[in-house]
Scaffold this active site. Structure first.
Site, mmCIF file in Angstrom:
data_model
loop_
_atom_site.group_PDB
_atom_site.id
_atom_site.type_symbol
_atom_site.label_atom_id
_atom_site.label_comp_id
_atom_site.label_asym_id
_atom_site.label_seq_id
_atom_site.Cartn_x
_atom_site.Cartn_y
_atom_site.Cartn_z
ATOM 1 N N TYR A 176 30.689 -14.348 42.372
ATOM 2 C CA TYR A 176 30.733 -12.971 41.883
ATOM 3 C C TYR A 176 29.304 -12.528 41.604
ATOM 4 N N GLN B 10 26.776 -9.784 40.691
ATOM 5 C CA GLN B 10 26.526 -8.458 40.139
ATOM 6 C C GLN B 10 25.099 -8.323 39.620
ATOM 7 N N SER C 3 14.746 -1.049 43.195
ATOM 8 C CA SER C 3 15.663 -1.136 44.332
ATOM 9 C C SER C 3 15.440 -2.403 45.141
ATOM 10 N N GLY D 159 26.972 -17.678 39.304
ATOM 11 C CA GLY D 159 27.330 -19.093 39.338
ATOM 12 C C GLY D 159 27.992 -19.432 40.659
ATOM 13 N N GLN E 4 28.382 -29.026 1.605
ATOM 14 C CA GLN E 4 28.887 -29.415 2.919
ATOM 15 C C GLN E 4 30.196 -28.668 3.199
ATOM 16 N N GLU F 148 29.163 -11.731 30.814
ATOM 17 C CA GLU F 148 30.323 -10.836 30.621
ATOM 18 C C GLU F 148 30.064 -9.817 29.521
HETATM 19 C C1 LIG Z 1 24.845 -18.886 32.309
HETATM 20 C C2 LIG Z 1 24.958 -17.517 32.934
HETATM 21 C C3 LIG Z 1 25.858 -17.300 33.953
HETATM 22 C C4 LIG Z 1 25.958 -16.055 34.581
HETATM 23 N N1 LIG Z 1 26.835 -15.886 35.618
HETATM 24 C C5 LIG Z 1 26.843 -14.697 36.286
HETATM 25 C C6 LIG Z 1 27.673 -14.498 37.448
HETATM 26 O O1 LIG Z 1 28.428 -15.398 37.839
HETATM 27 N N2 LIG Z 1 27.607 -13.332 38.106
HETATM 28 C C7 LIG Z 1 26.792 -12.313 37.691
HETATM 29 O O2 LIG Z 1 26.761 -11.270 38.330
HETATM 30 N N3 LIG Z 1 25.999 -12.441 36.588
HETATM 31 C C8 LIG Z 1 26.000 -13.609 35.897
HETATM 32 N N4 LIG Z 1 25.190 -13.761 34.780
HETATM 33 C C9 LIG Z 1 24.328 -12.653 34.334
HETATM 34 C C10 LIG Z 1 24.855 -12.007 33.054
HETATM 35 O O3 LIG Z 1 25.995 -11.265 33.337
HETATM 36 C C11 LIG Z 1 23.729 -11.166 32.429
HETATM 37 O O4 LIG Z 1 22.739 -12.052 32.002
HETATM 38 C C12 LIG Z 1 24.244 -10.345 31.267
HETATM 39 O O5 LIG Z 1 25.029 -9.306 31.745
HETATM 40 C C13 LIG Z 1 23.129 -9.753 30.400
HETATM 41 O O6 LIG Z 1 22.295 -8.965 31.156
HETATM 42 P P1 LIG Z 1 20.738 -9.238 31.249
HETATM 43 O O7 LIG Z 1 20.515 -10.672 31.473
HETATM 44 O O8 LIG Z 1 20.192 -8.274 32.222
HETATM 45 O O9 LIG Z 1 20.194 -8.908 29.771
HETATM 46 P P2 LIG Z 1 19.455 -7.588 29.316
HETATM 47 O O10 LIG Z 1 20.402 -6.460 29.470
HETATM 48 O O11 LIG Z 1 18.139 -7.492 29.972
HETATM 49 O O12 LIG Z 1 19.270 -7.878 27.774
HETATM 50 C C14 LIG Z 1 17.986 -8.030 27.159
HETATM 51 C C15 LIG Z 1 18.067 -7.432 25.757
HETATM 52 O O13 LIG Z 1 18.206 -6.016 25.858
HETATM 53 C C16 LIG Z 1 19.261 -5.544 25.070
HETATM 54 N N5 LIG Z 1 19.908 -4.412 25.722
HETATM 55 C C17 LIG Z 1 20.195 -4.286 27.038
HETATM 56 N N6 LIG Z 1 20.804 -3.102 27.268
HETATM 57 C C18 LIG Z 1 20.907 -2.470 26.070
HETATM 58 C C19 LIG Z 1 21.455 -1.215 25.647
HETATM 59 N N7 LIG Z 1 22.010 -0.389 26.496
HETATM 60 N N8 LIG Z 1 21.390 -0.904 24.340
HETATM 61 C C20 LIG Z 1 20.828 -1.740 23.463
HETATM 62 N N9 LIG Z 1 20.293 -2.938 23.802
HETATM 63 C C21 LIG Z 1 20.332 -3.298 25.092
HETATM 64 C C22 LIG Z 1 20.205 -6.737 24.930
HETATM 65 O O14 LIG Z 1 20.943 -6.654 23.737
HETATM 66 C C23 LIG Z 1 19.258 -7.926 24.935
HETATM 67 O O15 LIG Z 1 18.826 -8.183 23.628
HETATM 68 C C24 LIG Z 1 25.117 -14.999 34.138
HETATM 69 C C25 LIG Z 1 24.221 -15.217 33.084
HETATM 70 C C26 LIG Z 1 24.130 -16.458 32.477
HETATM 71 C C27 LIG Z 1 23.150 -16.653 31.362
HETATM 72 C C1 LIG Z 2 13.616 -35.678 15.426
HETATM 73 C C2 LIG Z 2 13.669 -36.546 14.217
HETATM 74 C C3 LIG Z 2 12.567 -37.317 13.862
HETATM 75 C C4 LIG Z 2 12.610 -38.178 12.768
HETATM 76 N N1 LIG Z 2 11.521 -38.967 12.475
HETATM 77 C C5 LIG Z 2 11.601 -39.882 11.463
HETATM 78 C C6 LIG Z 2 10.527 -40.789 11.186
HETATM 79 O O1 LIG Z 2 9.487 -40.754 11.851
HETATM 80 N N2 LIG Z 2 10.679 -41.706 10.190
HETATM 81 C C7 LIG Z 2 11.822 -41.764 9.442
HETATM 82 O O2 LIG Z 2 11.904 -42.606 8.569
HETATM 83 N N3 LIG Z 2 12.858 -40.920 9.666
HETATM 84 C C8 LIG Z 2 12.781 -39.967 10.660
HETATM 85 N N4 LIG Z 2 13.830 -39.105 10.897
HETATM 86 C C9 LIG Z 2 15.039 -39.171 10.053
HETATM 87 C C10 LIG Z 2 15.122 -38.005 9.092
HETATM 88 O O3 LIG Z 2 14.191 -38.151 8.081
HETATM 89 C C11 LIG Z 2 16.570 -37.898 8.564
HETATM 90 O O4 LIG Z 2 17.378 -37.525 9.652
HETATM 91 C C12 LIG Z 2 16.667 -36.862 7.465
HETATM 92 O O5 LIG Z 2 16.066 -37.371 6.305
HETATM 93 C C13 LIG Z 2 18.136 -36.484 7.145
HETATM 94 O O6 LIG Z 2 18.864 -37.595 6.772
HETATM 95 P P1 LIG Z 2 20.177 -38.005 7.536
HETATM 96 O O7 LIG Z 2 19.938 -37.941 8.986
HETATM 97 O O8 LIG Z 2 20.611 -39.285 6.960
HETATM 98 O O9 LIG Z 2 21.233 -36.840 7.197
HETATM 99 P P2 LIG Z 2 22.395 -36.924 6.114
HETATM 100 O O10 LIG Z 2 21.765 -37.091 4.773
HETATM 101 O O11 LIG Z 2 23.409 -37.906 6.528
HETATM 102 O O12 LIG Z 2 22.990 -35.445 6.206
HETATM 103 C C14 LIG Z 2 24.286 -35.154 6.680
HETATM 104 C C15 LIG Z 2 24.820 -33.973 5.884
HETATM 105 O O13 LIG Z 2 25.026 -34.355 4.534
HETATM 106 C C16 LIG Z 2 24.426 -33.446 3.652
HETATM 107 N N5 LIG Z 2 23.940 -34.168 2.475
HETATM 108 C C17 LIG Z 2 23.287 -35.351 2.456
HETATM 109 N N6 LIG Z 2 22.964 -35.684 1.190
HETATM 110 C C18 LIG Z 2 23.413 -34.695 0.391
HETATM 111 C C19 LIG Z 2 23.375 -34.438 -1.025
HETATM 112 N N7 LIG Z 2 22.803 -35.301 -1.865
HETATM 113 N N8 LIG Z 2 23.921 -33.288 -1.482
HETATM 114 C C20 LIG Z 2 24.504 -32.409 -0.638
HETATM 115 N N9 LIG Z 2 24.567 -32.602 0.690
HETATM 116 C C21 LIG Z 2 24.032 -33.728 1.214
HETATM 117 C C22 LIG Z 2 23.317 -32.817 4.444
HETATM 118 O O14 LIG Z 2 23.035 -31.511 3.972
HETATM 119 C C23 LIG Z 2 23.878 -32.792 5.851
HETATM 120 O O15 LIG Z 2 24.595 -31.591 6.048
HETATM 121 C C24 LIG Z 2 13.784 -38.231 11.984
HETATM 122 C C25 LIG Z 2 14.886 -37.428 12.319
HETATM 123 C C26 LIG Z 2 14.831 -36.594 13.416
HETATM 124 C C27 LIG Z 2 16.027 -35.752 13.737
#
Ligand SMILES: Cc1cc2nc3c(=O)[nH]c(=O)nc-3n(C[C@H](O)[C@H](O)[C@H](O)COP(=O)(O)OP(=O)(O)OC[C@H]3O[C@@H](n4cnc5c(N)ncnc54)[C@H](O)[C@@H]3O)c2cc1C
Ligand SMILES: Cc1cc2nc3c(=O)[nH]c(=O)nc-3n(C[C@H](O)[C@H](O)[C@H](O)COP(=O)(O)OP(=O)(O)OC[C@H]3O[C@@H](n4cnc5c(N)ncnc54)[C@H](O)[C@@H]3O)c2cc1C
Ligand SMILES: [Ca+2]
Lengths: 639, 639
Positions: free
Chosen positions: B135, B137, B144, B152, B305, B399
């Site tokens: 499809y 569009q 133009s 897709g 949570q 869409e």
């Molecule tokens: C994963 C994926 C699959 C797709 N598959 C298909 C497909 O199978 N066939 C097909 O034909 N197309 C497909 N599309 C295209 C899709 O339909 C367009 O991306 C979509 O319609 C949005 O248009 P655009 O990308 O031009 O965004 P834009 O219109 O350029 O949007 C950019 C920004 O401008 C704003 N904006 C745009 N117009 C207005 C307005 N009138 N008023 C206020 N704000 C506005 C929007 O809110 C947005 O923030 C696909 C897109 C994706 C991402």
């Molecule tokens: C990209 C990346 C890089 C990292 N690099 C390092 C690193 O170099 N060294 C290192 O040591 N670690 C590293 N970490 C680990 C990171 O520090 C932990 O992921 C982080 O501290 C969060 O702990 P957690 O993953 O155990 O989450 P959790 O604590 O299990 O959180 C799960 C959920 O429980 C909630 N929750 C947890 N405790 C409480 C509480 N007391 N009260 C209310 N809500 C709670 C949280 O809000 C969350 O929604 C890395 C993580 C990422 C994603």
């Protein structure tokens, strides 16, 4: 129309001196000059190419990162770059790597927690990269038999780690302490006996954080020499006796303030990148209005587009300035600590925790909003936005989960309020709580939309909102006999109070910035517009807080929104120049949609053909799978 | 602890009949039975394995998708599956492919816009997959000379496309029309003369939508036979004369209602998947409270949570029921159209546009929130959440861009209001606008928290809020002399009014659902809790709307929030059973964190070692890049 600057007409509209704004954004002429020079150095060196990242397999990607890290280090040595320049270079290479943890966590941990002797032994090795270190705190699960899990640089590269583990002497548990542990042989990189170490697998997104070897680590009867326990704060003697030194424990918080301050600075970088891309592309993109037949409009001229985009532009500037201020705060706290003055530490600690939470959450959401603002094209890797989101978003989780941090802020706010009675004056960002009586009963006297432009009016509204929300929490908490139970039950409200407080900090630091002398034609005025957009956007978004606490009336909320619309119109002609002021190279931006010259479509078209799927016109798999389908031969096909 | 059901204790807590809830979720016993059987069929067939997706290169990934699509089609034929079963099978294979567009857009376009003759020619070929269609569009840019861009299935697979292009006869532009165009040879798949076609490149995320060949298409002097213009609504004669048929143009809107209704249904699937993962993992995960030393708490017991997770759980159910209702609406509209009754079409069209926008936006944000709710581990691909987000999020854009759709809803609301004066009674989801006078002055009479449990109270508050916001917009619009200018200027407010209206629809359809007879012990009661959570969560989130329009008082807002907290406690023991009711297989969930038995940690540990980086203990690149760094030999290293 193919060549030239497609955004020239936009750049001409600017009502301020872009070059002067660049200095403001960078923080100083010196900072600008360094950033400008180093970013161009990186951009012009094909060794730092990054546009192929999404297409590389994990192994290729990782090897490429090792190459870049080694090459960057080589250049740093060759060019005799200063520490400042070297860190800028790593920044503009723009690829997460084991070096981030080596410089950002391993070294600071030894500096912060090691004794003089330990520092003398380990720091020179680390500075020359004769050893490579990481920071191993987080564990896979709960329970005693768990593995270390997540440390960046651990999986494949680090030779050493600062490992946090329970210290037990003579059967007594002294809690978690840091230890320097060697993980791999310095000769052939094989893990030392008893050590199991590996990568924890793929993470969110293409390229993105998959350049990092976040790792898993298990020990099986590994002995750590006594002198490799980090002993600035507590020691174990040769005889196995545990003792505390006279160095105050709070010192450790200083390191957290430092690390989180850098995270706030990173937030403004990431958000400004996304905003730069979305703003430029919104000026390039044209669409019909929803009533067909109208002329094609630049989408940046739609009010809905502006009301989504400009608050993010304003946020980028707001985060920049609050980040700058946090850098000052860290210096201030450090100096006080050295003079044994701990009075501001809890406030500084709460403040950085809260700002880390707020800015990272808003930045992650903001990047994704910028992606959506680019319509369909924002979904392509060549827009740069998917990778920027995927690489950024863990900042909401690491260095303290954002919700957990806000709960810490709330705890501090409640404590601050409770101490008011005993006459303890709140300091720093909580100083306004000292006027709590006034703030509980003051009335906003906005009468017309423009009244909302007055900094004092904005400030009072935000202070009153925050104070009233905290006081309401404190009141409700006092109804519980068990305070911890109350805190748990009301934690949702407490988080909202903490957010209100942190938003106030950002607004007030922006206003303070504007009270400084800011040179350059029109620069201060534009920043004033952005400051008002930031504040009134928040006010509109959180209207419910302001109205339910009676800080403003519905009529005043309506006027704020009216003023906000007017501000968007003022920002519109300056939008492109305001993102040019970030001074990002096309290399750093890494986005076709955001390219400086706005010549988007031919570049998108060209880039598409580089996808491996386009290597052949008829795709691999056609003969085996598609042809039998079309020819109704599937029954006999081997699939 | 290794084997067995680690969540058994949670499942025992449930206060309702999970099996009965499964029927409610599926929509009917028949629908449950089909889903259950087909999902297990897919899950048990290793040919449909998907856990390796993030590690495959684009080419491998794509080829694998072709294999799965062919294999699925083969199984559909072998097992003589019904259309319903076949579509369920494609659903549970859970991998975007050209077949989605073939069945979901190409076929419906021909059915909706082709003449009887055209349908007889093309549909049998398409039903047997002797041709594969897409499809086309969307275009790359404006102007133009642009290319088709995004469709897709276009890039590598489709043999045919429905292409939308301007029809010009005798120099007169008749606007955009659909044409069936053959793109590739049915013998060797090579593009036909004058046709350039290819893939547009990598998109957001690992695996995710990269299994789809979104394509670019250019024509160079391609002739399309006259009889391949889709001519149900307008025709071109052999002599080149353009004319309209007597088939009403509005029929086309019926197709849009259909497609968007399926998108709403998909939203509830995607959101429920994410919620299922986050809920199970929140019961598995334990953390210390922020005051160290307390016992380890299941993180699902933290109120913060719950206040993030349970509204999403409630939203998943809410979207499910509104989607079910939309399916009914589509049938109703279709029957009316066939009877030449167009009276409900604009309302149905606005309603589906708005619900598409609301549910996709909330689902995309909700998936990402679920990912964050899993802490660091949610960032791993093995959690399933990164891919789920990346593959889902374009639903906000395709869409109909969500903002553009809301503006259409707003336009319809303003029109509905303006026609009230002339006595035109609003229908369907806008019927409440008929009571606008009452809604402008009614008062909410909530006195205590439990009053918020009454459906009539909730409904009136939501109706009053929506009506008042729309009326305020209409009033402000009337101040402009040029209505289009007013609409543009106030579009921010208009979007907010449209959101309020659509939220009302979802709340009211949930309440209507509860007025039906729902069998099963405790089932209706649990749904009542979820319905109240959904409504009160929205009320709290959009407090500002309700307060600024005077629909409720600050005190009533406070009571709503208090009631919400109580509802979370009621939902807590049922949380695991409420996600079990989705009846998702571990294959479909595709998440270690969400696995049914909750035995998360050993599985995470095991999965990590499968990453290609762990093929060798010492990584590729160590000798070239890391060794010279450690040994200070970089100066002479070739990098
Ligand atoms: C994963 C994926 C699959 C797709 N598959 C298909 C497909 O199978 N066939 C097909 O034909 N197309 C497909 N599309 C295209 C899709 O339909 C367009 O991306 C979509 O319609 C949005 O248009 P655009 O990308 O031009 O965004 P834009 O219109 O350029 O949007 C950019 C920004 O401008 C704003 N904006 C745009 N117009 C207005 C307005 N009138 N008023 C206020 N704000 C506005 C929007 O809110 C947005 O923030 C696909 C897109 C994706 C991402
Ligand atoms: C990209 C990346 C890089 C990292 N690099 C390092 C690193 O170099 N060294 C290192 O040591 N670690 C590293 N970490 C680990 C990171 O520090 C932990 O992921 C982080 O501290 C969060 O702990 P957690 O993953 O155990 O989450 P959790 O604590 O299990 O959180 C799960 C959920 O429980 C909630 N929750 C947890 N405790 C409480 C509480 N007391 N009260 C209310 N809500 C709670 C949280 O809000 C969350 O929604 C890395 C993580 C990422 C994603
Ligand atoms: Ca990949």
């Amino acid at each position: 129309m193919e060549g030239g600057d497609h955004l020239a007409h936009e750049r001409k509209k600017a009502q301020f001196d872009v070059e002067a704004m660049k200095i403001v954004w960078a923080g100083s002429r010196h900072a600008f000059e360094v950033s400008d020079r180093i970013s161009k150095l990186v951009a012009s060196d094909p060794a730092f190419r990054k546009d192929n990242r999404p297409m590389l397999s994990r192994k290729e990607l990782f090897k490429n990162t090792l190459r870049k890290a080694a090459y960057a280090w080589k250049r740093i040595i060759e060019l005799r770059l200063s520490e400042e320049e070297a860190s800028k270079l790593r920044f503009y290479v723009d690829e997460p790597a084991f070096t981030d943890l080596h410089w950002g966590m391993f070294l600071p941990a030894i500096k912060g927690q090691g004794t003089e002797e330990q520092q003398q032994k380990w720091l020179p090795l680390a500075y020359k990269m004769q050893i490579i270190g990481c920071y191993a705190q987080t564990e896979l699960g709960h329970g005693s038999n768990s593995s270390k899990w997540w440390p960046g640089g651990l999986g494949k590269i680090s030779t050493h780690a600062v490992v946090y583990a329970r210290l037990i002497t003579d059967g007594q548990d002294h809690g978690v302490h840091g230890f320097i542990v060697q993980l791999r042989s310095l000769d052939d990189h094989s893990p030392l006996p008893g050590i199991t170490v590996g990568d924890i697998g793929m993470k969110f997104g293409n390229g993105a954080y998959n350049t990092m070897d976040n790792g898993v680590l298990r020990f099986d009867h590994v002995r750590i020499p006594r002198d490799q326990m980090l002993m600035k704060v507590s020691q174990v003697s040769r005889e196995g006796k545990y003792s505390q030194s006279n160095v105050p424990r709070q010192l450790v918080y200083g390191t957290m303030v430092f690390v989180r301050q850098t995270i706030v600075a990173d937030a403004s970088c990431a958000l400004s990148r996304a905003v730069c891309i979305a703003t430029r592309y919104s000026a390039v993109r044209r669409q019909f209005g929803s009533q067909n037949g109208g002329p094609e409009t630049q989408v940046i001229d739609y009010k809905t587009q502006q009301s989504r985009l400009f608050p993010l532009l304003a946020s980028a500037y707001a985060f920049r300035f609050v980040g700058e201020w946090l850098k000052w705060l860290y210096t201030d706290v450090t100096q006080r600590l050295q003079a044994n003055d701990f009075s501001t530490l809890p406030e500084a600690h709460a403040c950085t925790a809260g700002l880390k939470s707020l800015t990272t959450a808003a930045t992650a959401d903001g990047i994704e909003e910028c992606r959506k603002l680019c319509g369909g094209h924002g979904y392509l890797c060549s827009s740069g936005l998917p990778e920027l989101f995927a690489v950024y978003v863990p900042a909401c989780t690491y260095e303290g989960d954002n919700t957990v941090l806000l709960l810490q802020v709330a705890r501090f706010l409640v404590k601050t309020l409770s101490q008011l009675g005993s006459g303890k004056q709140p300091v720093g960002t909580t100083a306004y709580m000292g006027q709590v009586e006034h703030l509980m009963q003051c009335h906003c006297n906005v009468q017309k939309a423009e009244d909302w432009l007055k900094p004092a009016v904005i400030l009072e509204a935000f202070e009153a909102r925050s104070a009233r929300m905290s006081v309401a929490c404190a009141k409700n908490l006092s109804k519980f006999t068990n305070p911890e139970e109350g805190f748990a039950e009301l934690s949702g409200d407490l988080v909202e109070a903490a957010i209100a407080h942190c938003q106030l900090i950002i607004v007030s630091k922006f206003i303070e910035k504007l009270q400084q002398d800011i040179p350059g034609k029109g620069v201060k005025q534009q920043l004033g517009v952005l400051c008002n957009i930031y504040a009134l956007f928040l006010l509109h978004k959180h209207q419910g807080d302001f109205l339910s606490t009676g800080c403003i009336t519905p009529k005043q909320a309506y006027l704020a929104n009216e003023q906000l619309r007017a501000l968007y119109s003022q920002a519109r002609p300056n939008a492109i120049a305001l993102v040019d002021a970030f001074n990002y190279t096309d290399h750093y931006l890494g986005s076709i949609l955001g390219c400086y010259d706005g010549n988007v479509y031919p570049k998108l078209y060209e880039a598409a053909w580089k996808d491996p799927l386009n290597d052949s016109v008829v795709p691999d798999g056609y003969r085996e799978y598609i042809w039998p389908m079309l020819k109704q031969q599937l029954r006999t096909a081997r699939l």
